[in-house]
Design a protein around this motif. Structure first.
Motif, PDB file in Angstrom:
ATOM      1  N   GLU A  85       8.556  12.915 -18.505  1.00  0.00           N
ATOM      2  CA  GLU A  85       7.524  12.925 -17.482  1.00  0.00           C
ATOM      3  C   GLU A  85       6.390  11.989 -17.899  1.00  0.00           C
ATOM      4  OE1 GLU A  85       7.988  17.337 -15.454  1.00  0.00           O
ATOM      5  OE2 GLU A  85       6.392  17.020 -16.918  1.00  0.00           O
ATOM      6  N   VAL A  86       5.809  11.310 -16.911  1.00  0.00           N
ATOM      7  CA  VAL A  86       4.714  10.368 -17.145  1.00  0.00           C
ATOM      8  C   VAL A  86       3.528  10.784 -16.290  1.00  0.00           C
ATOM      9  CG1 VAL A  86       3.994   7.958 -17.110  1.00  0.00           C
ATOM     10  CG2 VAL A  86       6.407   8.523 -17.527  1.00  0.00           C
ATOM     11  N   ASP A  87       2.396  11.088 -16.914  1.00  0.00           N
ATOM     12  CA  ASP A  87       1.156  11.376 -16.194  1.00  0.00           C
ATOM     13  C   ASP A  87       0.343  10.097 -16.086  1.00  0.00           C
ATOM     14  OD1 ASP A  87       1.915  13.973 -16.093  1.00  0.00           O
ATOM     15  OD2 ASP A  87       0.326  14.765 -17.362  1.00  0.00           O
ATOM     16  N   TYR A  88      -0.237   9.849 -14.899  1.00  0.00           N
ATOM     17  CA  TYR A  88      -0.992   8.619 -14.705  1.00  0.00           C
ATOM     18  C   TYR A  88      -2.123   8.828 -13.694  1.00  0.00           C
ATOM     19  CZ  TYR A  88       1.532   8.070 -10.298  1.00  0.00           C
ATOM     20  OH  TYR A  88       2.034   8.279  -9.028  1.00  0.00           O
ATOM     21  N   LEU A  89      -3.064   7.901 -13.703  1.00  0.00           N
ATOM     22  CA  LEU A  89      -4.208   7.904 -12.789  1.00  0.00           C
ATOM     23  C   LEU A  89      -4.298   6.555 -12.091  1.00  0.00           C
ATOM     24  CD1 LEU A  89      -6.854   9.443 -15.214  1.00  0.00           C
ATOM     25  CD2 LEU A  89      -5.810  10.640 -13.289  1.00  0.00           C
ATOM     26  N   LYS A 120       0.832  -1.200   0.000  1.00  0.00           N
ATOM     27  CA  LYS A 120       0.000   0.000   0.000  1.00  0.00           C
ATOM     28  C   LYS A 120       0.871   1.255   0.000  1.00  0.00           C
ATOM     29  CE  LYS A 120      -3.979  -2.096   2.357  1.00  0.00           C
ATOM     30  NZ  LYS A 120      -4.778  -2.106   3.600  1.00  0.00           N
ATOM     31  N   ASP A 121       2.053   1.174   0.672  1.00  0.00           N
ATOM     32  CA  ASP A 121       2.904   2.340   0.803  1.00  0.00           C
ATOM     33  C   ASP A 121       3.746   2.588  -0.449  1.00  0.00           C
ATOM     34  OD1 ASP A 121       1.959   2.742   3.350  1.00  0.00           O
ATOM     35  OD2 ASP A 121       3.598   1.659   4.329  1.00  0.00           O
ATOM     36  N   GLN A 122       3.980   1.563  -1.258  1.00  0.00           N
ATOM     37  CA  GLN A 122       4.858   1.741  -2.405  1.00  0.00           C
ATOM     38  C   GLN A 122       4.169   2.545  -3.505  1.00  0.00           C
ATOM     39  OE1 GLN A 122       5.847  -2.166  -3.752  1.00  0.00           O
ATOM     40  NE2 GLN A 122       3.890  -2.547  -4.739  1.00  0.00           N
ATOM     41  N   HIS A 123       4.982   3.168  -4.345  1.00  0.00           N
ATOM     42  CA  HIS A 123       4.469   3.998  -5.432  1.00  0.00           C
ATOM     43  C   HIS A 123       3.721   3.111  -6.425  1.00  0.00           C
ATOM     44  CE1 HIS A 123       4.323   7.144  -8.431  1.00  0.00           C
ATOM     45  NE2 HIS A 123       4.820   7.979  -7.545  1.00  0.00           N
ATOM     46  N   PRO A 124       2.533   3.524  -6.892  1.00  0.00           N
ATOM     47  CA  PRO A 124       1.738   2.666  -7.785  1.00  0.00           C
ATOM     48  C   PRO A 124       2.330   2.491  -9.176  1.00  0.00           C
ATOM     49  CG  PRO A 124       0.699   4.808  -7.538  1.00  0.00           C
ATOM     50  CD  PRO A 124       1.822   4.766  -6.544  1.00  0.00           C
ATOM     51  N   LEU A 125       3.262   3.370  -9.565  1.00  0.00           N
ATOM     52  CA  LEU A 125       3.879   3.272 -10.881  1.00  0.00           C
ATOM     53  C   LEU A 125       5.385   3.448 -10.745  1.00  0.00           C
ATOM     54  CD1 LEU A 125       3.512   3.059 -13.987  1.00  0.00           C
ATOM     55  CD2 LEU A 125       3.445   5.566 -14.020  1.00  0.00           C
ATOM     56  N   GLU A 126       6.114   2.538 -11.347  1.00  0.00           N
ATOM     57  CA  GLU A 126       7.575   2.621 -11.375  1.00  0.00           C
ATOM     58  C   GLU A 126       7.995   2.944 -12.814  1.00  0.00           C
ATOM     59  OE1 GLU A 126      11.443  -0.160 -10.133  1.00  0.00           O
ATOM     60  OE2 GLU A 126       9.412  -0.998 -10.226  1.00  0.00           O
ATOM     61  N   ALA A 127       8.929   3.865 -12.973  1.00  0.00           N
ATOM     62  CA  ALA A 127       9.378   4.252 -14.311  1.00  0.00           C
ATOM     63  C   ALA A 127      10.881   4.491 -14.279  1.00  0.00           C
ATOM     64  CB  ALA A 127       8.648   5.508 -14.788  1.00  0.00           C
ATOM     65  N   VAL A 177      -1.871   4.901 -17.523  1.00  0.00           N
ATOM     66  CA  VAL A 177      -0.857   5.851 -17.987  1.00  0.00           C
ATOM     67  C   VAL A 177      -1.512   6.757 -19.026  1.00  0.00           C
ATOM     68  CG1 VAL A 177       1.359   6.133 -19.145  1.00  0.00           C
ATOM     69  CG2 VAL A 177       1.027   4.255 -17.518  1.00  0.00           C
ATOM     70  N   VAL A 178      -1.609   8.031 -18.713  1.00  0.00           N
ATOM     71  CA  VAL A 178      -2.327   8.980 -19.564  1.00  0.00           C
ATOM     72  C   VAL A 178      -1.451   9.471 -20.706  1.00  0.00           C
ATOM     73  CG1 VAL A 178      -3.584  11.162 -19.619  1.00  0.00           C
ATOM     74  CG2 VAL A 178      -3.731   9.681 -17.593  1.00  0.00           C
ATOM     75  N   VAL A 179      -0.213   9.839 -20.398  1.00  0.00           N
ATOM     76  CA  VAL A 179       0.658  10.395 -21.427  1.00  0.00           C
ATOM     77  C   VAL A 179       2.106  10.316 -20.965  1.00  0.00           C
ATOM     78  CG1 VAL A 179       0.585  12.778 -20.564  1.00  0.00           C
ATOM     79  CG2 VAL A 179       0.951  12.381 -22.997  1.00  0.00           C
ATOM     80  N   VAL A 180       3.001  10.197 -21.920  1.00  0.00           N
ATOM     81  CA  VAL A 180       4.437  10.355 -21.696  1.00  0.00           C
ATOM     82  C   VAL A 180       4.870  11.583 -22.496  1.00  0.00           C
ATOM     83  CG1 VAL A 180       6.727   9.351 -22.018  1.00  0.00           C
ATOM     84  CG2 VAL A 180       4.794   7.869 -21.394  1.00  0.00           C
ATOM     85  N   LYS A 224      -9.937   6.813  -8.970  1.00  0.00           N
ATOM     86  CA  LYS A 224     -10.535   8.127  -9.170  1.00  0.00           C
ATOM     87  C   LYS A 224      -9.668   9.250  -8.603  1.00  0.00           C
ATOM     88  CE  LYS A 224     -15.293   6.396  -9.238  1.00  0.00           C
ATOM     89  NZ  LYS A 224     -16.653   6.498  -8.648  1.00  0.00           N
ATOM     90  N   GLN A 225      -8.402   8.916  -8.295  1.00  0.00           N
ATOM     91  CA  GLN A 225      -7.502   9.942  -7.800  1.00  0.00           C
ATOM     92  C   GLN A 225      -7.194  10.952  -8.905  1.00  0.00           C
ATOM     93  OE1 GLN A 225      -3.999   8.072  -6.200  1.00  0.00           O
ATOM     94  NE2 GLN A 225      -5.136   6.763  -4.790  1.00  0.00           N
ATOM     95  N   ARG A 226      -6.736  12.129  -8.499  1.00  0.00           N
ATOM     96  CA  ARG A 226      -6.361  13.138  -9.492  1.00  0.00           C
ATOM     97  C   ARG A 226      -5.079  12.713 -10.216  1.00  0.00           C
ATOM     98  NH1 ARG A 226      -4.187  18.244  -5.822  1.00  0.00           N
ATOM     99  NH2 ARG A 226      -2.389  17.179  -4.888  1.00  0.00           N
ATOM    100  N   ARG A 227      -4.878  13.286 -11.381  1.00  0.00           N
ATOM    101  CA  ARG A 227      -3.715  12.938 -12.199  1.00  0.00           C
ATOM    102  C   ARG A 227      -2.420  13.247 -11.441  1.00  0.00           C
ATOM    103  NH1 ARG A 227      -2.764  14.759 -18.445  1.00  0.00           N
ATOM    104  NH2 ARG A 227      -4.920  14.041 -18.518  1.00  0.00           N
ATOM    105  N   GLN A 228      -1.471  12.329 -11.524  1.00  0.00           N
ATOM    106  CA  GLN A 228      -0.171  12.494 -10.893  1.00  0.00           C
ATOM    107  C   GLN A 228       0.915  12.451 -11.961  1.00  0.00           C
ATOM    108  OE1 GLN A 228       0.249  10.241  -7.048  1.00  0.00           O
ATOM    109  NE2 GLN A 228      -1.661   9.278  -7.705  1.00  0.00           N
ATOM    110  N   THR A 229       2.093  12.998 -11.641  1.00  0.00           N
ATOM    111  CA  THR A 229       3.199  13.061 -12.588  1.00  0.00           C
ATOM    112  C   THR A 229       4.442  12.433 -11.978  1.00  0.00           C
ATOM    113  OG1 THR A 229       2.354  15.086 -13.616  1.00  0.00           O
ATOM    114  CG2 THR A 229       4.678  14.573 -13.962  1.00  0.00           C
ATOM    115  N   LEU A 230       5.099  11.595 -12.762  1.00  0.00           N
ATOM    116  CA  LEU A 230       6.336  10.944 -12.352  1.00  0.00           C
ATOM    117  C   LEU A 230       7.447  11.401 -13.298  1.00  0.00           C
ATOM    118  CD1 LEU A 230       7.455   8.827 -10.346  1.00  0.00           C
ATOM    119  CD2 LEU A 230       6.978   7.078 -12.069  1.00  0.00           C
TER     120      LEU A 230
END
Length: 255
Positions: A193-197, A27-34, A101-104, A200-206
């Motif tokens: 940069e990678v935008d992802y969801l 639960k604590d780890q980041h949902p997306l690794e890049a 993953v919304v966009v790279v 229903k959370q707001r868009r995040q950027t990695l």
């Protein structure tokens, strides 16, 4: 005295504790690794250096120097990619929830005048790999387009790649892209940069940095504006020189 029932109860309790700890860890780890990895050049590269080229330090007794060794030496001197930077981009879902993953995209950090001192080349050839994403760093906001290698780079489709493609990653599912970013005019510092969801959370950027950290660097500029041109290749590497001054055709282009 330890009974069988007591032992089984202790084992059950310990197993639940371990399972709970693992669940909380996920639960604590980041949902997306890049992450990005350098694409092996296999001895085919074009580089630019903002200083005159010193003599290549061939070790005593060595009769063959690979193009890869020359490339590593140039990069240690501070050389950057000329016209095109190519990397492998990996995206991996983490945890139990689906990641969209919304966009790279590329983010331009800085533009400077192009390097004009030393240009060096080992003859490039075409190759293959995962989905090819092309970025034009000379645009104000570079957008990912799908590309195809067919002698030269060709655009696929009439819209940016992520306008028509959806990527969903589940736990430990990995997607690889080949990213090529080009410039004709500037020395560009940039990052991915990678935008992802997630749900229903707001868009995040990695943010994705190159191997070793920092940012990517790519320079453009007219080839004829360089002070020096150098050439390396399998037929030219060996006893006498690892890299030699380029020759020029009637139009003044180096070869």
């Amino acid at each position: 005295m330890i009974t069988i029932g007591g032992l089984l109860g202790a084992i059950t309790t310990a197993a639940k504790a371990v399972a709970g700890a693992l669940s909380n860890q996920r639960k604590d780890q980041h949902p997306l690794e890049a992450w990005a990895e350098a694409l092996p050049s296999r001895g085919r590269w074009k580089l630019a250096l903002n200083r005159p080229l010193p003599e290549y330090p061939v070790p005593p007794g060595v009769e063959y120097v690979s193009s890869e060794a020359v490339e590593a030496w140039l990069r240690d001197l501070g050389a950057v990619d000329y016209e095109r930077t190519t990397v492998r981009l990996f995206l991996r879902g983490r945890g139990h929830r689906e990641v969209h993953v919304v966009v790279v995209r590329t983010k331009i950090l800085e533009r400077r005048p192009p390097i004009r001192d030393t240009w060096a080349c080992s003859p490039p050839q075409g190759d293959e790999t995962a989905t090819l994403l092309l970025f034009d760093l000379d645009q104000d906001e570079p957008t990912a387009w799908e590309g195809r290698l067919n002698g030269s780079r060709e655009l696929v489709g009439t819209e940016p790649y992520f306008d028509t493609h959806r990527l969903y990653l589940h736990d430990d599912e990995t997607k690889e892209y080949r990213v090529e970013a080009t410039t004709q005019t500037n020395l560009v510092h940039w990052q991915l940069e990678v935008d992802y969801l997630v749900g229903k959370q707001r868009r995040q950027t990695l943010t994705v940095h190159p191997p070793g950290g920092g940012w990517f660097k790519t320079t453009g500029g007219d080839l004829r504006d360089f002070t020096d041109h150098w050439w390396a290749g399998p037929a030219l590497l060996g006893r006498h020189a690892a890299i030699r001054p380029a020759s020029y055709n009637e139009q003044g282009d180096p070869y």
